[in-house]
Design a protein around this motif. Sequence first.
Motif: not given
Length: 469
Positions: A58-83
Amino acid sequence: MTVRVRFAPSPTGMFHVGGARSALQNWIFAKQQGGVFVLRVEDTDAARNKPEWTEGILSALEWIGIARDTYEGPYFQSAYAGEHRAAAGRLYDAGRAYYCDCTREAVQARTGSQYQGYDGFCRDRGLPPGEGRALRFRTPDEGTTVVVDLIRGEPTFENKLIEDFVIARGDGSPVFLLANVVDDMTMGITHVIRAEEHLPNTPKQQLLWDALGVKPPVWAHVPVVVNEKRQKLSKRRDKVALEAYRDEGYLAAAMRNYLMLLGWAPSGDREIVPWSVIEEEFRLAEVNPSPAFFDEKKLRAFNGEYIRALPVDEFVAACRPWLTGTGTIAPPPWQPEEFDADAFAAVAPLAQTRIAVLSEIVPNVDFLFLADPLIDEAAWAKAMKEGAAELLDAAVAGYTALESWDAESLKSTLEAVGAERGLKLGKAQAPVRVAVTGRTVGLPLFESLEVLGRERTLARLRAARLRLV
């Protein structure tokens, strides 16, 4: 239809520069299409994942300009084990998958080779679910799978050459291929933009999309990033961590400009362009499918250009972490109370033209803030040859008598000292530079002496003279 793309890193260490490039390409494409950029952390390998690595992404993405309010998530794959498990069940119930109890050794014994794929032994055995039984996808016997790729055209794969691959392990946990597909379906991903190394998996994933009754996404496999030997960049062998470049003093603007040139170029004969131009002109279809060379020397040159283009006050601000040892930056060799912000501001314009990465500011200015200079012994041996002692004596005398302590007076005085000894200024200033700064190269000498001041300059010249006794 709203375009939805995703960047799906695994938090297994430092953030790879190749991953950063993929993230930027996805992010820009989403912006161009008025779509959504989704961040999904593929964290199902608990043994290799750490929370701090996720935060590092998250920090590295923000450093190169992808701010946390410009994307959806983060989602975590482990939360979708049921699916994931539910999708595996649907494939089994529909006859598109079957259970297999073959071990690797048994397959090798039947095929006589450790390199041949699965031989389909359990395909028609009708095994029910059971402990230790993996679930395999039933690949079609005939026909082809065509992958429509925005960069690579339409790679075609013969189904008979695709083995019946595992989609769930013997403990029931889905493997990456299935989990990745189900996640993309669940999140409504319309375009998958990722590295070329994933292309061999794509026909299998497309078969899964088809079997689950959902239209596959649009694929785009960007070129692999290689080193100077044309080997794929490796964490074990190459300098690939984005954080390492950040902490060395590469500017985010230079890094993201350079990353976007790995396989693509803006219009015209130019490489360093405003980010707004890259955002406007980037086209996936124009990405070159050939491997992209990550040239650290070229990146360094890029960074130097970006540093020199900064307004001086922004350059001063950018250098502060290295001058004060803040954040992830190692502390400088001086104590905090020794740092003089005014002195640094005075030499900043001189330093700005001479460094390629911000960390180089420390050895260029340390002489200003240390009680005594850090002497490079090799530099000392080179400069303090026969006649150096007498030259230092004369320099001390000339500088002591100066009425005005300014760069021009300092220069003309040393020119006269050198001329009396048949030396040009370059030769005459070498012992003085090493005595005062500890090095043979650095910032312009006389401007440096002006900022250092009369008292400290003379003290260092006398100390060097005493060492030559």
